[in-house]
Design a protein around this motif. Structure first.
Motif, PDB file in Angstrom:
ATOM      1  N   ARG A 276       0.837  -1.194   0.000  1.00 33.53           N
ATOM      2  CA  ARG A 276       0.000   0.000   0.000  1.00 33.53           C
ATOM      3  C   ARG A 276       0.873   1.246   0.000  1.00 33.53           C
ATOM      4  N   PRO A 277       0.506   2.292  -0.731  1.00 32.98           N
ATOM      5  CA  PRO A 277       1.295   3.529  -0.724  1.00 32.98           C
ATOM      6  C   PRO A 277       1.431   4.088   0.688  1.00 32.98           C
ATOM      7  N   ALA A 278       2.662   4.474   1.050  1.00 33.64           N
ATOM      8  CA  ALA A 278       2.897   5.001   2.401  1.00 33.64           C
ATOM      9  C   ALA A 278       3.740   6.272   2.384  1.00 33.64           C
ATOM     10  N   ILE A 279       4.797   6.286   1.587  1.00 31.43           N
ATOM     11  CA  ILE A 279       5.714   7.432   1.558  1.00 31.43           C
ATOM     12  C   ILE A 279       5.510   8.194   0.257  1.00 31.43           C
ATOM     13  N   ARG A 280       5.241   9.489   0.375  1.00 30.00           N
ATOM     14  CA  ARG A 280       4.972  10.307  -0.802  1.00 30.00           C
ATOM     15  C   ARG A 280       6.255  10.731  -1.505  1.00 30.00           C
ATOM     16  N   VAL A 281       6.143  11.041  -2.784  1.00 28.66           N
ATOM     17  CA  VAL A 281       7.288  11.523  -3.568  1.00 28.66           C
ATOM     18  C   VAL A 281       7.847  12.789  -2.931  1.00 28.66           C
ATOM     19  N   GLY A 282       9.153  12.848  -2.771  1.00 26.59           N
ATOM     20  CA  GLY A 282       9.822  14.022  -2.217  1.00 26.59           C
ATOM     21  C   GLY A 282       9.933  14.025  -0.711  1.00 26.59           C
ATOM     22  N   GLU A 283       9.253  13.114  -0.032  1.00 28.56           N
ATOM     23  CA  GLU A 283       9.308  13.079   1.434  1.00 28.56           C
ATOM     24  C   GLU A 283      10.679  12.625   1.909  1.00 28.56           C
ATOM     25  N   VAL A 284      11.153  13.232   3.001  1.00 25.16           N
ATOM     26  CA  VAL A 284      12.452  12.901   3.575  1.00 25.16           C
ATOM     27  C   VAL A 284      12.248  12.363   4.979  1.00 25.16           C
ATOM     28  N   ARG A 285      12.955  11.312   5.301  1.00 24.31           N
ATOM     29  CA  ARG A 285      12.810  10.711   6.624  1.00 24.31           C
ATOM     30  C   ARG A 285      13.302  11.666   7.705  1.00 24.31           C
ATOM     31  N   SER A 286      12.536  11.774   8.784  1.00 29.11           N
ATOM     32  CA  SER A 286      12.926  12.629   9.896  1.00 29.11           C
ATOM     33  C   SER A 286      14.265  12.194  10.471  1.00 29.11           C
ATOM     34  N   GLY A 287      15.161  13.157  10.670  1.00 25.43           N
ATOM     35  CA  GLY A 287      16.453  12.859  11.270  1.00 25.43           C
ATOM     36  C   GLY A 287      17.545  12.517  10.287  1.00 25.43           C
ATOM     37  N   GLY A 288      17.178  12.275   9.020  1.00 25.60           N
ATOM     38  CA  GLY A 288      18.190  12.023   8.008  1.00 25.60           C
ATOM     39  C   GLY A 288      18.576  10.560   7.878  1.00 25.60           C
ATOM     40  N   SER A 289      19.833  10.333   7.566  1.00 25.13           N
ATOM     41  CA  SER A 289      20.323   8.988   7.278  1.00 25.13           C
ATOM     42  C   SER A 289      20.487   8.159   8.545  1.00 25.13           C
ATOM     43  N   ARG A 290      20.719   6.880   8.339  1.00 27.25           N
ATOM     44  CA  ARG A 290      20.975   5.978   9.470  1.00 27.25           C
ATOM     45  C   ARG A 290      22.159   6.460  10.295  1.00 27.25           C
ATOM     46  N   LEU A 291      23.242   6.870   9.653  1.00 24.60           N
ATOM     47  CA  LEU A 291      24.429   7.306  10.384  1.00 24.60           C
ATOM     48  C   LEU A 291      24.179   8.625  11.103  1.00 24.60           C
ATOM     49  N   ASP A 292      23.455   9.543  10.455  1.00 28.18           N
ATOM     50  CA  ASP A 292      23.127  10.815  11.127  1.00 28.18           C
ATOM     51  C   ASP A 292      22.316  10.562  12.386  1.00 28.18           C
ATOM     52  N   ARG A 293      21.354   9.670  12.289  1.00 30.94           N
ATOM     53  CA  ARG A 293      20.496   9.384  13.434  1.00 30.94           C
ATOM     54  C   ARG A 293      21.273   8.637  14.520  1.00 30.94           C
ATOM     55  N   ALA A 294      22.151   7.740  14.107  1.00 28.07           N
ATOM     56  CA  ALA A 294      22.935   6.970  15.077  1.00 28.07           C
ATOM     57  C   ALA A 294      23.855   7.864  15.904  1.00 28.07           C
ATOM     58  N   ARG A 295      24.350   8.922  15.291  1.00 29.15           N
ATOM     59  CA  ARG A 295      25.256   9.842  16.003  1.00 29.15           C
ATOM     60  C   ARG A 295      24.499  10.724  17.001  1.00 29.15           C
ATOM     61  N   HIS A 296      23.182  10.621  16.998  1.00 28.22           N
ATOM     62  CA  HIS A 296      22.366  11.540  17.793  1.00 28.22           C
ATOM     63  C   HIS A 296      21.639  10.825  18.931  1.00 28.22           C
ATOM     64  N   VAL A 297      22.163   9.685  19.387  1.00 26.33           N
ATOM     65  CA  VAL A 297      21.549   8.948  20.491  1.00 26.33           C
ATOM     66  C   VAL A 297      22.048   9.508  21.818  1.00 26.33           C
ATOM     67  N   THR A 298      21.122   9.778  22.743  1.00 24.59           N
ATOM     68  CA  THR A 298      21.520  10.264  24.066  1.00 24.59           C
ATOM     69  C   THR A 298      21.354   9.203  25.148  1.00 24.59           C
ATOM     70  N   ILE A 299      20.407   8.259  24.943  1.00 23.93           N
ATOM     71  CA  ILE A 299      20.172   7.221  25.950  1.00 23.93           C
ATOM     72  C   ILE A 299      19.601   5.986  25.266  1.00 23.93           C
ATOM     73  N   TRP A 300      19.925   4.819  25.823  1.00 24.83           N
ATOM     74  CA  TRP A 300      19.389   3.553  25.333  1.00 24.83           C
ATOM     75  C   TRP A 300      18.333   3.045  26.310  1.00 24.83           C
TER      76      TRP A 300
END
Length: 363
Positions: free
Chosen positions: A307-331
């Motif tokens: 089923r359609p879920a992500i629209r054309v041009g939409e960007v994932r919040s927080g950016g790439s996997r590596l960008d998001r991984a560098r932004h963890v404060t607590i597990w």
């Protein structure tokens, strides 16, 4: 099962399962009771392909507070767990993510206006906020909000003292009694219903819920708090009762799970798999670029049901996997005072439910 019941069953009745599929923060109690057996890394075909997040403390230069996966990954000669590599592991790392909270975004530029965990406590959203009913998760969403808003300070947020827990619970009780917090949610699909009804504007969230709401055309976005994400890492353990052919089949299952297809399924739910190169072969280039690289979707992307879920041009919040991984404060964490946290948390959940029932009767 919910987290607590699964953990209890795994610890007390290892004859009732072959594989315990949970998260690293739900590992300690099961390991303490020796309900699971060490996993031999030599029997994991793709072990060398696993990324560094579960294997290396401080991966990407930021370790974060709480139950860092690597800190309890490797089995030592004395059967303790640590980040020092050996040929045995306690839990096979599988999929993971970096969470915050969801915001109804039809009239809000979330990336510009909702930039802190403190937003969960902003009076502007009073009566439209809910947290997840899981003490090893929801308590940290609340703690991060209280810390960011300056209402509490913690010596070690990942392992709170009894005094800190009591203070946090007292503040949470007040948030419930004043109507700021709505009842907690337990089922992953529940926030969908409550956002769509207009009851909620901000809430703890899991990524499959966001994907489902996007499929339904609802405008929602995950916040990227400047304080950092709350991270978690899933994994699988082997029952201590497994041996012979049954143990061989369990290893076959672990190896299949890391071979790419399962990773492509969870990718379309917003999760990352710890063997990303295997996953990439099972995703289209457009899917890989959106989910893993944080690039704009060049075409409409479907969920796992087609089923359609992500629209054309939409960007994932927080950016790439590596960008998001560098932004963890607590597990996500199971604290030393876990049993006390669970009891106090249960009181909050019941209070919120009781207050909601009273308000419905009054209405």
């Amino acid at each position: 099962m919910d987290f607590n019941n699964a953990q209890r069953t795994a610890a007390l009745d290892p004859s009732s399962y072959d594989v315990y599929d949970q998260c690293f923060h739900n590992l300690d109690i099961v390991w303490y009771w020796r309900a699971i057996q060490p996993i031999e890394t030599r029997r994991i075909r793709n072990w060398s392909d696993l990324d560094e997040f579960p294997r290396v403390s401080g991966a990407q230069g930021r370790q974060g507070m709480g139950d860092v996966p690597a800190s309890r990954l490797f089995v030592q000669h004395d059967m303790t767990l640590s980040s020092s590599p050996t040929g045995q592991i306690s839990m096979l790392p599988t999929f993971y993510n970096f969470d915050s909270f969801a915001v109804e975004s039809s009239e809000i530029d979330v990336d510009r206006e909702i930039t802190s965990w403190a937003s969960l406590l902003d009076p502007k959203w009073s009566g439209q906020v809910a947290l997840v009913d899981e003490p090893a998760i929801g308590v940290f969403d609340l703690a991060l909000a209280l810390s960011a808003s300056g209402q509490m300070k913690f010596e070690d947020m990942g392992n709170m003292s009894v005094e800190e827990i009591d203070e946090l619970m007292d503040l949470a009780r007040n948030l419930i009694m004043t109507g700021h917090l709505r009842p907690f949610w337990l089922r992953a699909g529940e926030p969908v219903e409550r956002f769509l009804s207009g009851e909620l504007k901000l809430a703890s969230i899991w990524s499959p819920t966001i994907v489902e709401m996007k499929h339904l055309g609802f405008q929602v976005r995950q916040a990227r708090p400047l304080e950092g994400y709350r991270g978690w890492h899933g994994g699988m353990c082997l029952s201590r009762n497994l041996e012979g052919e049954t143990l061989d089949r369990a290893y076959d299952w672990l190896n299949w799970y890391l071979d790419g297809y399962a990773g492509s399924v969870v990718a379309r739910q917003g999760y990352y798999m710890c063997a990303p190169n295997r996953v990439r072969a099972h995703l289209s280039e457009a899917e890989w670029n959106y989910w893993y690289e944080g690039l704009p979707a060049p075409e409409e992307l479907n969920d796992n049901a087609g089923r359609p879920a992500i629209r054309v041009g939409e960007v994932r919040s927080g950016g790439s996997r590596l960008d998001r991984a560098r932004h963890v404060t607590i597990w996500n964490s199971t604290m030393d005072e876990h049993n006390y946290v669970v009891r106090r948390w249960s009181e909050l959940v019941e209070l919120a439910s009781a207050r909601s029932r009273t308000n419905r009767r009054a209405g």
